[in-house]
Design an enzyme around this catalytic site. Structure first.
Site, mmCIF file in Angstrom:
data_model
loop_
_atom_site.group_PDB
_atom_site.id
_atom_site.type_symbol
_atom_site.label_atom_id
_atom_site.label_comp_id
_atom_site.label_asym_id
_atom_site.label_seq_id
_atom_site.Cartn_x
_atom_site.Cartn_y
_atom_site.Cartn_z
ATOM 1 N N SER A 257 -47.006 -26.490 50.717
ATOM 2 C CA SER A 257 -48.222 -26.402 50.557
ATOM 3 C C SER A 257 -49.015 -24.963 49.978
ATOM 4 O O SER A 257 -50.129 -24.961 49.386
ATOM 5 C CB SER A 257 -48.854 -26.399 51.868
ATOM 6 N N LYS B 116 -51.361 -20.158 54.892
ATOM 7 C CA LYS B 116 -52.546 -20.847 54.069
ATOM 8 C C LYS B 116 -53.369 -19.433 53.392
ATOM 9 O O LYS B 116 -52.920 -18.332 53.634
ATOM 10 C CB LYS B 116 -53.366 -21.694 54.674
#
Length: 341
Positions: free
Chosen positions: A41, A117
């Site tokens: 991701s 993230k």
């Protein structure tokens, strides 16, 4: 060795082991923590198999919420300690690569799964995604060079193929076929997409925006947002007071109930009840953040499950210790002790 000497040696060894475990636990809780990245991701900023170092000092370490050994994932069940954040070196900034505890899990905070993230929305911001690009407070964010998105590659001749020797030098793994024989889908950085567009047999390369609902339900529930056309969504700020309405209820009900620990419900007359008292306003008790993955089209992030509470922030990812390519079963030598941006 007689029994007394053996007991003395065993006792000394056990004391040394306990002391070493105590020191290791203290370092991981209050200073730095290693973290292995399992998914793509954040590719290409962080690759699967990267072992990164997370600094607790940047935002300030939190005192433990549980009793146990976190690096062994061993905790005393049912014990939940009051926790506070100690002073840090800096405040979270937009663009930081952060490690946090996954908010939706129903566990003590320090026992929740660690995610990594990029910080996109700060407390008080308004976040959108327009045509696959993050927009904050009405201004498009400058794209990080390593951010990857999905692109439509239109070929001049359907008989042409995008071969590995075309793709690998650009860092592109595969080109996926579509129902259109002239069109392929690739996941790439903007720089790689521009290079691909220069090939003589490529007609054009364009962002592939998703206009259909995402495979995962987006946040808030029952919205018509998509992965690439999302928001606008406001990010709560500590001491900010908001009016509770039918539209804001879907944004804030989980914050009020799960992250700030209040009973909250809608009542039949159209109002709201907080801790048993009718109230149409609510004041947030901590800051919240909005995060997204650099691999925008393959990231389960705030677009799907919502905000990251301040007390879930673990630290800032500062550099890659080393990296292991699971597919090739080799070390990625070039990613050893590499800083993260």
């Amino acid at each position: 060795m007689d029994a007394r000497s053996w007991k003395h040696a065993a006792g000394a060894w056990l004391k040394s082991l306990c002391f070493a475990l105590l020191i290791a636990t203290g370092i991981q809780v209050f200073l730095v923590q290693p973290f292995v990245v399992p998914t793509s991701s954040m590719a290409k900023t962080i690759k699967p198999g990267d072992y990164i170092l997370v600094s607790k000092l940047h935002y300030g370490p939190r005192t433990p919420q549980s009793v146990g050994l976190p690096f062994l994932d061993l905790y005393v069940p049912g014990v939940h300690l009051p926790s506070a954040r100690l002073p840090g070196l800096a405040e979270p900034e937009r663009g930081d690569v952060v490690v946090f505890h996954y908010p939706p899990e129903k566990k003590p905070i320090d026992q929740k799964t660690a995610y990594v993230k990029r910080l996109v929305g700060l407390p008080g911001d308004t976040v959108e995604v327009q045509n696959g690009r993050a927009v904050v407070n009405g201004k498009p964010l400058t794209a990080v060079p390593t951010v990857q998105q999905q692109w439509d590659v239109h070929l001049k001749d359907p008989r042409m193929r995008l071969l590995p020797n075309h793709l690998r030098p650009l860092g592109i793994r595969t080109a996926r076929p579509t129902s259109d024989p002239n069109r392929r889908l690739v996941t790439a950085t903007s720089e790689a997409a521009d290079a691909l567009a220069s090939y003589s047999f490529v007609q054009s390369v364009e962002l592939s925006a998703s206009t259909s609902p995402a495979k995962q339900p987006t946040f808030p529930a029952n919205s018509d947002f998509t992965r690439d056309e999302y928001g606008p969504v406001p990010v709560p700020r500590k001491n900010q007071t908001v009016r509770l309405t039918d539209s804001t209820w879907s944004l804030y009900k989980k914050v009020i109930r799960q992250y700030e620990g209040h009973s909250a419900e809608r009542v039949e007359s159209g109002g709201f009840r907080i801790d048993g008292q009718r109230n149409r306003r609510y004041t947030f008790e901590q800051d919240y953040f909005f995060v997204m993955g650099d691999n925008l089209d393959n990231s389960l992030d705030s677009r799907f499950w919502g905000y990251v509470p301040e007390d879930h922030l673990n630290g800032e990812a500062v550099f890659t210790l080393f990296s292991w390519d699971r597919e090739q079963n080799v070390f990625r030598v070039g990613r050893t002790l590499q800083g993260l941006e």
